[in-house]
Design a protein around this motif. Sequence first.
Motif, mmCIF file in Angstrom:
data_model
loop_
_atom_site.group_PDB
_atom_site.id
_atom_site.type_symbol
_atom_site.label_atom_id
_atom_site.label_comp_id
_atom_site.label_asym_id
_atom_site.label_seq_id
_atom_site.Cartn_x
_atom_site.Cartn_y
_atom_site.Cartn_z
ATOM 1 N N PHE A 48 0.821 -1.216 0.000
ATOM 2 C CA PHE A 48 0.000 0.000 0.000
ATOM 3 C C PHE A 48 0.851 1.261 0.000
ATOM 4 O O PHE A 48 0.332 2.368 0.065
ATOM 5 N N LEU A 99 -7.344 -6.194 2.128
ATOM 6 C CA LEU A 99 -7.043 -6.277 3.563
ATOM 7 C C LEU A 99 -6.933 -7.722 4.040
ATOM 8 O O LEU A 99 -6.312 -7.998 5.061
ATOM 9 N N GLY A 103 -3.925 -9.744 6.427
ATOM 10 C CA GLY A 103 -4.336 -10.460 7.627
ATOM 11 C C GLY A 103 -5.238 -9.711 8.576
ATOM 12 O O GLY A 103 -5.164 -9.915 9.794
ATOM 13 N N VAL A 104 -6.093 -8.834 8.064
ATOM 14 C CA VAL A 104 -6.993 -8.088 8.950
ATOM 15 C C VAL A 104 -8.109 -9.018 9.441
ATOM 16 O O VAL A 104 -8.906 -9.521 8.645
ATOM 17 N N ILE A 105 -8.153 -9.216 10.741
ATOM 18 C CA ILE A 105 -9.151 -10.115 11.338
ATOM 19 C C ILE A 105 -10.527 -9.473 11.238
ATOM 20 O O ILE A 105 -10.707 -8.305 11.587
ATOM 21 N N VAL B 11 -7.900 -1.448 10.981
ATOM 22 C CA VAL B 11 -7.539 -0.949 9.647
ATOM 23 C C VAL B 11 -8.761 -0.247 9.053
ATOM 24 O O VAL B 11 -9.620 -0.866 8.453
ATOM 25 N N PRO B 14 -6.195 1.451 4.127
ATOM 26 C CA PRO B 14 -4.961 0.708 3.867
ATOM 27 C C PRO B 14 -3.704 1.405 4.366
ATOM 28 O O PRO B 14 -2.692 0.755 4.621
ATOM 29 N N VAL B 17 -1.747 -0.014 7.362
ATOM 30 C CA VAL B 17 -0.746 -1.062 7.170
ATOM 31 C C VAL B 17 0.639 -0.433 7.018
ATOM 32 O O VAL B 17 1.627 -0.905 7.598
ATOM 33 N N VAL B 18 0.722 0.633 6.251
ATOM 34 C CA VAL B 18 1.999 1.323 6.045
ATOM 35 C C VAL B 18 2.497 1.908 7.358
ATOM 36 O O VAL B 18 3.679 1.783 7.724
ATOM 37 N N ILE B 22 6.103 0.794 9.454
ATOM 38 C CA ILE B 22 7.164 1.727 9.851
ATOM 39 C C ILE B 22 7.413 1.632 11.353
ATOM 40 O O ILE B 22 8.565 1.582 11.816
ATOM 41 N N LYS B 24 6.762 -0.857 13.333
ATOM 42 C CA LYS B 24 7.344 -2.171 13.637
ATOM 43 C C LYS B 24 8.841 -2.198 13.341
ATOM 44 O O LYS B 24 9.641 -2.715 14.140
ATOM 45 N N ASP B 25 9.224 -1.624 12.203
ATOM 46 C CA ASP B 25 10.650 -1.577 11.844
ATOM 47 C C ASP B 25 11.445 -0.814 12.893
ATOM 48 O O ASP B 25 12.550 -1.217 13.271
ATOM 49 N N ARG B 28 11.826 -2.805 16.140
ATOM 50 C CA ARG B 28 12.779 -3.902 15.966
ATOM 51 C C ARG B 28 14.206 -3.367 15.986
ATOM 52 O O ARG B 28 15.088 -3.945 16.627
ATOM 53 N N VAL B 37 -1.362 -6.823 15.027
ATOM 54 C CA VAL B 37 -2.499 -7.678 14.680
ATOM 55 C C VAL B 37 -3.601 -6.731 14.225
ATOM 56 O O VAL B 37 -4.005 -5.835 14.960
ATOM 57 N N PHE B 38 -4.042 -6.933 13.002
ATOM 58 C CA PHE B 38 -5.035 -6.002 12.436
ATOM 59 C C PHE B 38 -6.458 -6.539 12.607
ATOM 60 O O PHE B 38 -6.703 -7.742 12.458
ATOM 61 N N TYR B 39 -7.354 -5.612 12.893
ATOM 62 C CA TYR B 39 -8.774 -5.960 13.037
ATOM 63 C C TYR B 39 -9.601 -5.073 12.115
ATOM 64 O O TYR B 39 -9.227 -3.948 11.807
ATOM 65 N N GLU B 236 7.094 10.324 7.851
ATOM 66 C CA GLU B 236 6.117 9.754 6.915
ATOM 67 C C GLU B 236 4.966 9.113 7.693
ATOM 68 O O GLU B 236 3.794 9.337 7.397
#
Lengths: 162, 272
Positions: A48, A99, A103-105, B11, B14, B17-18, B22, B24-25, B28, B37-39, B236
């Motif tokens: 995306f 989506l 993996g969007v639950i 979410v 979209p 997700v981006v 970022i 998460k990176d 780490r 975990v996306f819902y 960003e």
Amino acid sequence: MLRAVSEARQSGAPEPPTWTARVRWSNDRHATAYARNHAFPVGAPVSFRATDAHPSAVEYLLGALGGDLLGGFARAAERRAVPLDALEASVSGRLNNPLIAVGVIGETGHPGFEEIAATLYVSADADDPTLQSVWQATLAASPLVHTLQRCLDLHLEMKIVS
Amino acid sequence: MQAPILVGAVVYDPKVVVIWDIIKDFFRAQGCPIDYVFYSNYELQVEALLAGHIHIAWNSPLAWLDAERRAPCRAIAMRDTDRDRVSRLLARKNSGIGRVEDLRGKTVATGAKDSPQATLIPLGLLERHGLLPGRDFMLRRHDLLVGKHGDHVGGELEALKSLLRGESDACAVLDLNAERWLSDGTADPGQITVLATTDAFDHCNFTVLESFPPDEEARWKNVLFAMRYDNPDHREMMDMEGLKEWLPGRTSGYAALGEAVTRQRFFEEGKG
């Protein structure tokens, strides 16, 4: 298919050719695909982001269809001695629900392509019927068109640019 | 390998997700691995938090109230822009409507039924002025993507368009969205007036159960608060998420929404 291969072997006919690619995962979040003497990187299944280090898998599919159409059109034109000035394709696709791919639950649907639309733009010193004939020959000979049209809505058109 | 802290996010677009790729990176790289975990909606996310499937939930204000009423929770961090928001009731300048009471017998456009900023809190304001939907005014609600608590602003934008088309006499929008839509050409500021402004309220927060280990919380917050707007890699994400700085969480800013959902019996009556 297996029976056909088996019969071909029994009859001594050569086996149908198979195309292969070997794909290796890299730790920096991309894969590299090796096919014959070529190597190309593949990024995420779907992305995306506005920019990325590598094309996504779905973009390769769109690009492959465009390349298939252009290559097929150029060859068909050459056979009819039609000189081409310019040839370009625009390809876009819509996933049923992207989506799901991340993996969007709770999302419903599937991550596959729902439809793909491609427009081939051609500029050539030939009349419309001739170019339509080339276009039809292109579609008839296209491996990807014949594959994709069996599993999604595929909208293909040719536009003549004067 | 260190087990990642699991963070839930809804979410609504979209771009989420981006944003989380970022974040998460960065975590780490800082030696504090997380995974997201996306819902698809906040109800699922709150259930997952309460069930222990995720450690931290990036919650809307309504999801915070929902989680907190069902289990002891802490709000551990939020955006600078989550603090002290207000919603505006907008009207057309030439409509003859100059105060809230003038909406009696009129039509009011709102966002989705579960939008704190574009529906629940503004309806609470109207109720404080003695105006109830269905009894004193007609409610034109725009139930787009219910479950995402108005994050996507689609219903809110439709409410404004309803006002501009003359189908409604007032509409409710978040202050930041009103500023954007009055400056980007969506609406002509010369034609729009602010009828009323709600009490200040807070928006999203990172929610954990009371049982979440404090040392884990401290480790996670240290990394989060190390993100800087002047770092291009972070900017960003921060621009997309709408913040310039992460701040400690607080729970003092949810009174207006709490009062609104209590008066409207939002949770008791099948969430609207």
